[in-house]
Enzyme design. Sequence first.
Site, PDB file in Angstrom:
ATOM      1  CG  HIS A 185      -0.379   0.315   2.527  1.00 39.49           C
ATOM      2  ND1 HIS A 185      -0.072  -0.648   3.460  1.00 39.49           N
ATOM      3  CD2 HIS A 185      -0.050   1.496   3.109  1.00 39.49           C
ATOM      4  CE1 HIS A 185       0.411  -0.081   4.551  1.00 39.49           C
ATOM      5  NE2 HIS A 185       0.440   1.228   4.360  1.00 39.49           N
ATOM      6  CG  ASP A 218       0.015  -4.055   2.807  1.00 39.74           C
ATOM      7  OD1 ASP A 218       0.119  -3.534   1.682  1.00 39.74           O
ATOM      8  OD2 ASP A 218      -0.008  -3.388   3.865  1.00 39.74           O
ATOM      9  CB  SER A 298       3.379   1.722   6.177  1.00 36.80           C
ATOM     10  OG  SER A 298       2.205   1.849   6.926  1.00 36.80           O
TER      11      SER A 298
END
Length: 458
Positions: A185, A218, A298
């Site tokens: 993402h 992810d 992230s």
Amino acid sequence: MLAARTLGRVLALSRGAGQLVHGRAAAAAAAAGATSDAVGARRAAESLSTAELFRLLDACKVDYRDALEKKELVERLLAARAGLPTAAAALVERALASAAAPSPAALRRSSSQGARHGLSVPLQPEEAGVVATFARAAPSVAFITAVGVAQGGALVPRGGAEASPRGTGSGFLWDAQGHVVTNYHVIQHATRVAVSVGEGKDAKTFEAGLVGVDRDKDLAVLKLRDVPQDYALQPLDVGTSSSLLVGQTAMAIGNPFGLDRSLSVGVVSAVGREVRSVSGRTIAGVIQTDAAINPGNSGGPLLDSRGALIGVNTMILSPSGAFAGVGFAVPVDTVRRSVNQILRHGRVARAGLGVSVFHGSEGAMGLPGVLVMVVPPQSEAQRAGLRGTVQDARTGQTILGDVITEVDGTAVRGTEDLLNLLESKAVGQTVELTVQRGTMLAATRRVRLRLQDVGPTD
């Protein structure tokens, strides 16, 4: 003269006895040295990264294709060590000697930290360990800038967890060839990606290309472009997540709010959590940690106290969007499987039945299990005898297909259960399905089916 001869014999006997004692001592010392060498070699080999072990085994022409864990690579290297050709043996010995040597920079930094900051007391052992671990791992952490990011499409996992904003994020060097792992993402809508690695005067920014992704986990793998030959990339050590214990130290390094290579320290709060990925699929076995994870973290690494990778920070659970003490990381064993497949095949192969099913979280249309909708002609599923849902051409009535209730004896309540069970299987592996069919689904049958590669996850 006689006394001199007697004295000579006594001295000769003494020298012989001394040589015998010294010989036994030397043999004992040699045996102890061999044991010490074996222990030292194992420790050095275990300290090598997975990528370094791959390179050594490749260079020595040692087959490791069936090795799934790092410990198996270590055993393979140590077992082959004694019988290697001279050149290969020298390469291995140099690598082990280098791995066994402590990092001078880390030692200097940890030992002098208190003095540099004017502290009146030295660092505690636990603090010195954290400082040394950060010094060793920080150059491997990447600052990722996704350029030309489109708006919308935010990742919102189940339970209201929120992913860090796209545009900037973190990652880390997987190997010395310039492969960087991050969250999917982070780069999902990017048209161009810039990756910064290294520290201080060694810091550099490179353009990066996309190698492949695993949307279901992810994860994304990038490859740095135009890296100078004399620029040394420092990959992270890769650990394991299978033996993690709640309460052990967890350290997150990343770029929260654009503050590059920031460290937060906490513990493993729980293991075996589930979160929902950008593809809508569940990521199982997720690590929960209270090490602070904020926007920009992230894709960054979650490390154990030795500095080995145990997970990839991916999202937080927070009603406000700010860190509230609950962060999640994709476990490294899952990461390793996905990344290795991407590097070897350019995509993630996924084992499946090769049929279409009715998607429902808890059964299909009130049925206890997963309803098979379409079975392609001439497919493995058709040859195995699996039946799909059809419409009677004469009456127009819908005839339900098989309902899968078990896979290899494990109950299947809905589609998510089925997908999670198949995820642990390999393409080409045979599974036994328990299905219900016929009027009122009264008949129970068992169908053996060889799993197919149902295509990439992207």
